[in-house]
Write a protein that holds these residues in place. Structure first.
Motif, mmCIF file in Angstrom:
data_model
loop_
_atom_site.group_PDB
_atom_site.id
_atom_site.type_symbol
_atom_site.label_atom_id
_atom_site.label_comp_id
_atom_site.label_asym_id
_atom_site.label_seq_id
_atom_site.Cartn_x
_atom_site.Cartn_y
_atom_site.Cartn_z
ATOM 1 N N THR A 10 2.458 6.019 12.043
ATOM 2 C CA THR A 10 1.623 4.897 11.623
ATOM 3 C C THR A 10 0.691 5.250 10.479
ATOM 4 N N ASP A 13 0.740 2.779 7.421
ATOM 5 C CA ASP A 13 0.304 1.388 7.556
ATOM 6 C C ASP A 13 -0.821 1.099 6.575
ATOM 7 N N VAL A 14 -0.756 -0.080 5.983
ATOM 8 C CA VAL A 14 -1.794 -0.505 5.043
ATOM 9 C C VAL A 14 -2.312 -1.867 5.466
ATOM 10 N N GLU A 15 -3.498 -2.158 5.081
ATOM 11 C CA GLU A 15 -4.087 -3.452 5.363
ATOM 12 C C GLU A 15 -3.509 -4.488 4.405
ATOM 13 N N VAL A 16 -3.348 -5.699 4.902
ATOM 14 C CA VAL A 16 -2.813 -6.772 4.082
ATOM 15 C C VAL A 16 -3.764 -7.072 2.925
ATOM 16 N N ARG A 17 -5.049 -6.992 3.183
ATOM 17 C CA ARG A 17 -6.044 -7.274 2.138
ATOM 18 C C ARG A 17 -5.925 -6.304 0.960
ATOM 19 N N ASP A 18 -5.430 -5.086 1.234
ATOM 20 C CA ASP A 18 -5.282 -4.109 0.164
ATOM 21 C C ASP A 18 -4.061 -4.392 -0.698
#
Length: 99
Positions: A10, A13-18
Motif C-alpha cells: 500500500t 497509494d496516493v490521495e485523489v486530491r493529489d
C-alpha cells in the motif's frame, strides 16, 4: 510465500486530491433531474390549464372533458420535458467552455 499470496503493497497509494486538479473538473448537469423537473412542471401546468379550459363557458360544450384534460396535460408535459432537456443540453455545453 509466492508472489500471488503476498499482501498488497500500500505504499504506492496516493490521495485523489493529489492527482486531480480541481480546475479541470467538469461540472456537467444531471439530466435526470432536469427531465423530472420538466415533467412535474408540465403535469402541474397541464392540469391547471386543462381544468381551467374545461370549466370555462366555452368548455361546457365538450362531450368528454376527461379526454381533453388528459390530452392537453400529456401534450404540455411532453413540451416542458423537452424544454427541460434542451436547458440541460445548453447547461452541458456551457460547462465545456474554458474561461
Amino acid at each position: 510465500m509466492d508472489e500471488a499470496q503476498t499482501p498488497l503493497d500500500t505504499s504506492d497509494d496516493v490521495e485523489v486530491r493529489d492527482v486531480i486538479d480541481p480546475a479541470t473538473v467538469r461540472r456537467a448537469p444531471r439530466y435526470k433531474a432536469f427531465f423530472w423537473t420538466g415533467a412535474l412542471v408540465g403535469i402541474v401546468l397541464g392540469l391547471a390549464l386543462s381544468l381551467y379550459l374545461v370549466s370555462s363557458p366555452s368548455g361546457a360544450a365538450m362531450m368528454k372533458p376527461g379526454v381533453y384534460v388528459t390530452v392537453l396535460t400529456a401534450f404540455v408535459t411532453m413540451v416542458t420535458t423537452l424544454l427541460a432537456g434542451l436547458f440541460a443540453v445548453i447547461a452541458d455545453r456551457r460547462s465545456l467552455r474554458r474561461p
